[in-house]
Motif scaffolding. Structure first.
Motif, PDB file in Angstrom:
ATOM      1  N   ASN A 213      -7.982  -7.422   8.128  1.00 38.42           N
ATOM      2  CA  ASN A 213      -7.838  -5.984   7.780  1.00 38.42           C
ATOM      3  C   ASN A 213      -7.872  -5.720   9.179  1.00 38.42           C
ATOM      4  O   ASN A 213      -7.419  -4.732   9.265  1.00 38.42           O
ATOM      5  CB  ASN A 213      -8.789  -5.455   6.834  1.00 38.42           C
TER       6      ASN A 213
ATOM      7  N   VAL B 267       2.999  -2.825   4.196  1.00 36.34           N
ATOM      8  CA  VAL B 267       3.844  -3.101   3.327  1.00 36.34           C
ATOM      9  C   VAL B 267       4.599  -1.820   2.924  1.00 36.34           C
ATOM     10  O   VAL B 267       3.242  -0.744   3.664  1.00 36.34           O
ATOM     11  CB  VAL B 267       1.843  -2.752   2.129  1.00 36.34           C
TER      12      VAL B 267
ATOM     13  N   ILE C 262       6.172  -5.454   4.551  1.00 32.96           N
ATOM     14  CA  ILE C 262       6.747  -6.348   3.501  1.00 32.96           C
ATOM     15  C   ILE C 262       7.168  -5.442   2.251  1.00 32.96           C
ATOM     16  O   ILE C 262       6.163  -3.746   2.475  1.00 32.96           O
ATOM     17  CB  ILE C 262       5.263  -7.156   3.374  1.00 32.96           C
TER      18      ILE C 262
ATOM     19  N   VAL D 118       2.338  -7.540  -7.227  1.00 30.70           N
ATOM     20  CA  VAL D 118       1.219  -9.088  -7.689  1.00 30.70           C
ATOM     21  C   VAL D 118       0.210  -8.320  -8.337  1.00 30.70           C
ATOM     22  O   VAL D 118       0.280  -7.326  -8.670  1.00 30.70           O
ATOM     23  CB  VAL D 118       0.704  -8.799  -6.351  1.00 30.70           C
TER      24      VAL D 118
HETATM   25  N1  SAM Z   1      -8.097  -8.916   3.661  1.00 31.86           N
HETATM   26  C1  SAM Z   1      -6.646  -9.179   4.603  1.00 31.86           C
HETATM   27  C2  SAM Z   1      -5.370  -8.311   5.208  1.00 31.86           C
HETATM   28  O1  SAM Z   1      -5.811  -7.030   4.622  1.00 31.86           O
HETATM   29  O2  SAM Z   1      -4.819  -8.906   5.334  1.00 31.86           O
HETATM   30  C3  SAM Z   1      -5.692 -10.961   3.439  1.00 31.86           C
HETATM   31  C4  SAM Z   1      -5.487 -10.478   1.951  1.00 31.86           C
HETATM   32  S1  SAM Z   1      -4.297  -9.279   1.556  1.00 31.86           S
HETATM   33  C5  SAM Z   1      -4.546  -9.185   0.480  1.00 31.86           C
HETATM   34  C6  SAM Z   1      -3.144 -10.272   2.445  1.00 31.86           C
HETATM   35  C7  SAM Z   1      -1.770  -8.922   2.434  1.00 31.86           C
HETATM   36  O3  SAM Z   1      -0.659  -8.870   1.595  1.00 31.86           O
HETATM   37  C8  SAM Z   1      -2.573  -7.633   3.586  1.00 31.86           C
HETATM   38  O4  SAM Z   1      -0.624  -7.439   4.393  1.00 31.86           O
HETATM   39  C9  SAM Z   1      -2.196  -6.600   2.158  1.00 31.86           C
HETATM   40  O5  SAM Z   1      -1.037  -5.778   2.734  1.00 31.86           O
HETATM   41  C10 SAM Z   1      -0.513  -7.523   1.602  1.00 31.86           C
HETATM   42  N2  SAM Z   1      -0.566  -7.244   0.229  1.00 31.86           N
HETATM   43  C11 SAM Z   1      -1.209  -6.451  -0.562  1.00 31.86           C
HETATM   44  N3  SAM Z   1      -1.263  -6.505  -1.783  1.00 31.86           N
HETATM   45  C12 SAM Z   1       0.297  -5.769  -1.725  1.00 31.86           C
HETATM   46  C13 SAM Z   1       1.705  -5.674  -2.243  1.00 31.86           C
HETATM   47  N4  SAM Z   1       1.428  -5.238  -3.731  1.00 31.86           N
HETATM   48  N5  SAM Z   1       2.348  -5.808  -1.981  1.00 31.86           N
HETATM   49  C14 SAM Z   1       3.656  -6.520  -0.939  1.00 31.86           C
HETATM   50  N6  SAM Z   1       1.805  -6.721   0.265  1.00 31.86           N
HETATM   51  C15 SAM Z   1       0.590  -6.721  -0.302  1.00 31.86           C
END
Ligand code: SAM
Length: 329
Positions: A96, A160, A187, A192
């Motif tokens: 992040n 996202v 995205i 999920v």
């Molecule tokens: N904390 C790190 C980050 O913020 O990138 C890594 C883990 S995070 C779960 C990985 C990616 O998943 C992030 O880009 C986040 O925005 C995306 N993400 C989480 N929940 C999501 C959802 N419901 N739909 C699409 N992307 C999602």
């Protein structure tokens, strides 16, 4: 199997509304105790086995990977792993961005190849509301600057898109990424886990995202870099860089999926939307040999038949799927 995503922690310092809503993941939420999280040595051993089986790309993720202590030490261990043909791995990390000012330099020095930063808006109020902890966008932008100063680049930025929440940030983000030379990946908001209250009408489909940017900046389609690449790539008609759209909801890509996921507690998952995984930590800690662990991984991979995104319906969105922060995003 081409790509392994390794989650190093289920913890995160953000509470993004679409991933770890604060109302559910509050102060008293029980994250994994330390003893249940794979050690760096255990991660390295499993990574070596996966690489021997064909994995060429490792992505470190979480939770927020940079809230785990000493992640640069893990990078230094993983960077030594070689593919069977002797070549280096593609080693990357998704974050992040909140800790990059402090950690970009040590991560680079340890040998990390690439960084992806998640950033959902440049508008401070929108960003603070989406990350759930009132984190200022200026600090993520400073982390991105630090990554660049440390020698990473071009950076990938993940955004996202959620209807009614940050759609209006799409074009400003595209303009910014283009002027900074970052590769932006939009995205589609995905169902999920089961705690984000996902609704199909909150998804802004890839076609709509592309049309918004095309109308302002002009886009042309690009072919994939390699078969199974998750993002549909586009370039600016005037040659000013590229962007991608990950259309997991509107254009599922299950049939070309080459990704496996290893959770912080050592479970192997073949699908982001899985309801359960295969425990590798138990056999690892029980003293299984590399050959035994290889056989366990092969047994999962060879019979995988998951294709959740192709089967998605009203009924499947309510299934008790593992949360993304727990599996590794
Ligand atoms: N904390 C790190 C980050 O913020 O990138 C890594 C883990 S995070 C779960 C990985 C990616 O998943 C992030 O880009 C986040 O925005 C995306 N993400 C989480 N929940 C999501 C959802 N419901 N739909 C699409 N992307 C999602």
């Amino acid at each position: 199997m081409h790509d392994l995503r390794i989650s190093v922690t289920d913890r995160c310092n953000f509470r993004c509304t679409y991933c770890m809503p604060r109302e559910i993941y509050g102060r008293d939420f029980a994250f994994l105790p330390r003893s249940e999280v794979l050690t760096f040595e255990e991660i390295e051993r499993l990574a070596r086995i996966f690489v021997a089986e064909g994995v060429e790309k490792l992505r470190i993720t979480g939770g927020e990977p940079l809230v785990r202590r000493n992640v640069p030490d893990l990078i230094a261990m993983l960077v030594r792993i070689r593919r069977p043909d002797g070549g280096p791995l593609d080693l990357t990390l998704t974050t992040n961005g909140s800790a990059l000012r402090r950690l970009a330099e040590p991560l680079r020095a340890a040998g990390l190849g690439r960084v992806t930063v998640s950033l959902d808006s440049l508008d401070d109020a929108t960003f603070r509301a989406m990350n759930g902890v009132d984190f200022p966008v200026a600090d993520v932008l400073d982390g991105i600057a630090a990554a660049r100063e440390a020698g990473f680049g071009p950076l990938k930025i993940n955004m996202v898109v959620r209807r009614g929440i940050n759609e209006s940030s799409v074009v400003p983000m595209a303009r910014w990424a283009r002027s900074e030379g970052h590769i932006l990946r939009f995205i589609e908001y995905m169902d999920v886990g089961h705690s984000n209250g996902w609704r199909l009408d909150e998804v802004v489909p890839a076609d709509e995202i592309v049309a918004m940017i095309d109308a302002e900046l002009g886009l042309e389609a690009l072919p994939p870099n390699y078969p199974g690449e998750v993002a549909d790539r586009w370039r600016y008609a005037d040659g000013g860089g590229e962007l991608g759209v990950i259309a997991s909801v509107s254009q599922p890509f299950c049939s070309t999926c080459t990704r496996a996921r290893l959770s912080a507690e050592g479970k192997l998952y073949t699908c982001l939307f899985a309801q359960d995984g295969t425990d590798l930590r138990g056999p690892l800690r029980a003293g299984d040999s590399d050959a035994d662990l290889t056989a366990a991984i092969q047994a999962v991979w060879r019979i995988r038949a998951d294709r959740y995104s192709e089967l998605r319906s009203e009924a499947t969105t309510r299934l008790p799927k593992v949360e993304m922060f727990a599996m590794g995003g």
